[in-house]
Design a protein around this motif. Structure first.
Motif, PDB file in Angstrom:
ATOM      1  N   ALA A 117     -27.273 -20.046   6.496  1.00 31.65           N
ATOM      2  CA  ALA A 117     -28.394 -20.069   7.490  1.00 31.65           C
ATOM      3  C   ALA A 117     -28.724 -21.338   7.605  1.00 31.65           C
ATOM      4  CB  ALA A 117     -29.374 -18.882   7.334  1.00 31.65           C
ATOM      5  N   GLU A 118     -29.318 -21.951   8.817  1.00 28.75           N
ATOM      6  CA  GLU A 118     -29.712 -23.182   9.066  1.00 28.75           C
ATOM      7  C   GLU A 118     -31.112 -23.115   8.293  1.00 28.75           C
ATOM      8  OE1 GLU A 118     -29.119 -26.191  10.497  1.00 28.75           O
ATOM      9  OE2 GLU A 118     -27.142 -25.822  10.903  1.00 28.75           O
ATOM     10  N   ARG A 119     -31.751 -22.211   8.430  1.00 28.09           N
ATOM     11  CA  ARG A 119     -33.282 -22.288   8.048  1.00 28.09           C
ATOM     12  C   ARG A 119     -33.640 -22.249   6.633  1.00 28.09           C
ATOM     13  NH1 ARG A 119     -32.025 -17.058   9.315  1.00 28.09           N
ATOM     14  NH2 ARG A 119     -32.610 -15.464   7.807  1.00 28.09           N
ATOM     15  N   ARG A 120     -32.423 -21.894   5.908  1.00 22.39           N
ATOM     16  CA  ARG A 120     -32.705 -22.155   4.334  1.00 22.39           C
ATOM     17  C   ARG A 120     -32.455 -23.405   3.672  1.00 22.39           C
ATOM     18  NH1 ARG A 120     -28.853 -16.534   3.820  1.00 22.39           N
ATOM     19  NH2 ARG A 120     -30.407 -15.180   4.592  1.00 22.39           N
ATOM     20  N   ARG A 121     -33.409 -24.251   3.662  1.00 27.37           N
ATOM     21  CA  ARG A 121     -33.540 -25.567   3.243  1.00 27.37           C
ATOM     22  C   ARG A 121     -34.539 -25.843   2.249  1.00 27.37           C
ATOM     23  NH1 ARG A 121     -30.601 -29.125   6.789  1.00 27.37           N
ATOM     24  NH2 ARG A 121     -29.420 -28.104   8.482  1.00 27.37           N
ATOM     25  N   ARG A 122     -35.106 -24.996   1.730  1.00 25.21           N
ATOM     26  CA  ARG A 122     -36.267 -25.090   0.593  1.00 25.21           C
ATOM     27  C   ARG A 122     -35.736 -24.976  -0.751  1.00 25.21           C
ATOM     28  NH1 ARG A 122     -41.845 -22.712   3.513  1.00 25.21           N
ATOM     29  NH2 ARG A 122     -41.504 -24.245   5.401  1.00 25.21           N
ATOM     30  N   ASN A 123     -36.738 -25.536  -1.809  1.00 28.69           N
ATOM     31  CA  ASN A 123     -36.321 -25.341  -3.054  1.00 28.69           C
ATOM     32  C   ASN A 123     -35.992 -23.958  -3.585  1.00 28.69           C
ATOM     33  OD1 ASN A 123     -36.192 -27.995  -3.613  1.00 28.69           O
ATOM     34  ND2 ASN A 123     -37.955 -28.091  -5.189  1.00 28.69           N
ATOM     35  N   ARG A 124     -36.764 -22.841  -3.038  1.00 31.10           N
ATOM     36  CA  ARG A 124     -36.744 -21.563  -3.367  1.00 31.10           C
ATOM     37  C   ARG A 124     -35.334 -20.911  -2.929  1.00 31.10           C
ATOM     38  NH1 ARG A 124     -40.381 -20.968   0.931  1.00 31.10           N
ATOM     39  NH2 ARG A 124     -39.554 -19.446   2.739  1.00 31.10           N
ATOM     40  N   HIS A 125     -34.680 -21.465  -1.766  1.00 29.37           N
ATOM     41  CA  HIS A 125     -33.254 -21.021  -1.467  1.00 29.37           C
ATOM     42  C   HIS A 125     -32.347 -21.910  -2.201  1.00 29.37           C
ATOM     43  CE1 HIS A 125     -35.661 -20.982   2.641  1.00 29.37           C
ATOM     44  NE2 HIS A 125     -35.545 -19.901   2.340  1.00 29.37           N
ATOM     45  N   ALA A 177     -32.718 -22.560  -5.230  1.00 23.41           N
ATOM     46  CA  ALA A 177     -32.928 -21.874  -6.649  1.00 23.41           C
ATOM     47  C   ALA A 177     -32.146 -20.509  -6.612  1.00 23.41           C
ATOM     48  CB  ALA A 177     -34.403 -21.422  -6.996  1.00 23.41           C
ATOM     49  N   LEU A 178     -32.244 -19.722  -5.411  1.00 23.22           N
ATOM     50  CA  LEU A 178     -31.469 -18.605  -5.358  1.00 23.22           C
ATOM     51  C   LEU A 178     -30.051 -18.611  -5.514  1.00 23.22           C
ATOM     52  CD1 LEU A 178     -31.526 -15.566  -5.014  1.00 23.22           C
ATOM     53  CD2 LEU A 178     -32.015 -15.738  -2.475  1.00 23.22           C
ATOM     54  N   ASP A 179     -29.350 -19.910  -4.821  1.00 18.87           N
ATOM     55  CA  ASP A 179     -28.028 -20.122  -4.835  1.00 18.87           C
ATOM     56  C   ASP A 179     -27.690 -20.423  -6.351  1.00 18.87           C
ATOM     57  OD1 ASP A 179     -27.247 -20.271  -2.216  1.00 18.87           O
ATOM     58  OD2 ASP A 179     -26.868 -22.312  -2.027  1.00 18.87           O
ATOM     59  N   THR A 196     -35.731 -28.872  -8.450  1.00 20.12           N
ATOM     60  CA  THR A 196     -34.775 -27.435  -8.417  1.00 20.12           C
ATOM     61  C   THR A 196     -34.932 -26.605  -9.624  1.00 20.12           C
ATOM     62  OG1 THR A 196     -33.293 -28.746  -6.880  1.00 20.12           O
ATOM     63  CG2 THR A 196     -32.396 -26.550  -7.821  1.00 20.12           C
ATOM     64  N   TRP A 197     -34.593 -27.356 -10.912  1.00 19.30           N
ATOM     65  CA  TRP A 197     -34.678 -26.347 -12.009  1.00 19.30           C
ATOM     66  C   TRP A 197     -36.033 -25.737 -12.135  1.00 19.30           C
ATOM     67  CZ3 TRP A 197     -31.065 -24.090 -14.153  1.00 19.30           C
ATOM     68  CH2 TRP A 197     -30.848 -23.563 -15.320  1.00 19.30           C
ATOM     69  N   PRO A 198     -37.145 -26.240 -12.103  1.00 18.29           N
ATOM     70  CA  PRO A 198     -38.571 -25.677 -11.830  1.00 18.29           C
ATOM     71  C   PRO A 198     -38.534 -24.230 -10.984  1.00 18.29           C
ATOM     72  CG  PRO A 198     -38.949 -27.685 -12.151  1.00 18.29           C
ATOM     73  CD  PRO A 198     -37.459 -27.716 -11.914  1.00 18.29           C
ATOM     74  N   ALA A 199     -37.686 -24.625  -9.852  1.00 15.84           N
ATOM     75  CA  ALA A 199     -37.741 -23.521  -8.887  1.00 15.84           C
ATOM     76  C   ALA A 199     -37.007 -22.552  -9.348  1.00 15.84           C
ATOM     77  CB  ALA A 199     -37.168 -24.108  -7.628  1.00 15.84           C
ATOM     78  N   VAL A 200     -35.871 -22.613 -10.090  1.00 17.98           N
ATOM     79  CA  VAL A 200     -34.830 -21.757 -10.687  1.00 17.98           C
ATOM     80  C   VAL A 200     -35.686 -20.873 -11.799  1.00 17.98           C
ATOM     81  CG1 VAL A 200     -32.851 -21.243 -11.935  1.00 17.98           C
ATOM     82  CG2 VAL A 200     -32.747 -23.040 -10.201  1.00 17.98           C
ATOM     83  N   HIS A 201     -36.582 -21.527 -12.481  1.00 15.81           N
ATOM     84  CA  HIS A 201     -37.417 -20.624 -13.461  1.00 15.81           C
ATOM     85  C   HIS A 201     -38.387 -19.881 -12.557  1.00 15.81           C
ATOM     86  CE1 HIS A 201     -36.511 -21.871 -17.563  1.00 15.81           C
ATOM     87  NE2 HIS A 201     -36.220 -23.024 -16.852  1.00 15.81           N
TER      88      HIS A 201
END
Length: 253
Positions: free
Chosen positions: A159-167, A169-171, A205-210
């Motif tokens: 999805a084009e809109r998923r461009r933030r660190n939380r997206h 992190a979910l990956d 990204t890693w803090p977002a993964v946490h």
């Protein structure tokens, strides 16, 4: 022969091979051998019952997303499988090698090759995220290795809109979960993948993964309860393992 949007025209001998396959009864995914010994992959829309449609979603919409994902990422020079041709109801791609799940679980694969494949996969995911894209569901089956390059397939959740660190992190959480689901002891290759990923991923990204792991830990009790009803579920069993892995690596793998 095609009504493809964002797909390159098929070329000989692809036209005949694809046309012959499309005359046969639909199969969701099937290989298309080529005269030179290589092969293509044909993905087709399934004829679903109403219940299956509710569970899987609109297959044509998902296939359209996948075509768009391949086209956008290829334009950006990112490591996705090459798209040969496409239509509202089907999609053809080139072969990209063995998927990571096969490499992880096969006794015929040497440790050095397995580690190289996972490091390449981590690097590929990092480059995708740094370019501002997400895969949507980068499981072990969705990343292939041909001995030199790791490439992504199965972009139905793009999805084009998923461009933030939380997206991003979910990956990463999906990648970790899928790896431990396939082999709960695969910490070495997982570490190789995440080490390469963090070298190429966007900062933060890693803090977002946490943070994502903390959010997912809130549903862990529900997953534990579901395991009582589905004791053989590898997916449910792997969730606490994935959360524990991230928690144990407070800084970086």
């Amino acid at each position: 022969m095609s009504q493809a949007d964002a797909a390159t025209p098929a070329a000989d001998p692809f036209v005949e091979v694809i046309a012959n396959a499309l005359r046969e009864p639909p199969v969701r995914i099937r290989p298309l051998p080529l005269p030179d010994g290589d092969q293509l992959w044909l993905k087709r829309v399934e004829d679903l019952t109403h219940r299956a449609w509710q569970r899987k979603g609109d297959m044509r919409r998902l296939l359209r997303r996948e075509r768009e994902g391949y086209a956008r990422m290829a334009e950006a020079g990112l490591p996705v499988v090459a798209m040969v041709d496409g239509h509202t109801d089907w999609l053809v791609t080139r072969d990209a090698g063995a998927n990571l799940r096969h490499l992880l679980r096969s006794s015929d694969v040497r440790s050095r090759e397995r580690t190289a494949a996972f490091a390449a996969a981590g690097e590929a995911l990092g480059k995708v995220h740094r370019a501002g894209f997400t895969h949507g569901r980068p499981t072990m089956r969705a990343i292939c290795w041909d001995g030199e390059c790791a490439r992504f397939i199965s972009l139905a959740r793009y999805a084009e809109r998923r461009r933030r660190n939380r997206h991003f992190a979910l990956d990463v959480m999906i990648f970790i979960h899928s790896c431990l689901c396939a082999d709960r002891s695969a910490h070495d290759v997982l570490g190789a993948a995440l080490g390469a990923y963090l070298t190429h991923a966007p900062e933060g990204t890693w803090p977002a993964v946490h943070r994502m792991a903390l959010l997912l830990s809130m549903v862990a009790p529900a997953a534990t309860a579901l395991r009582l009803a589905r004791p053989g579920s590898r997916e449910l069993s792997a969730l606490p393992l994935a959360l524990a892995y991230v928690t144990e690596h407070q800084r970086q793998p």
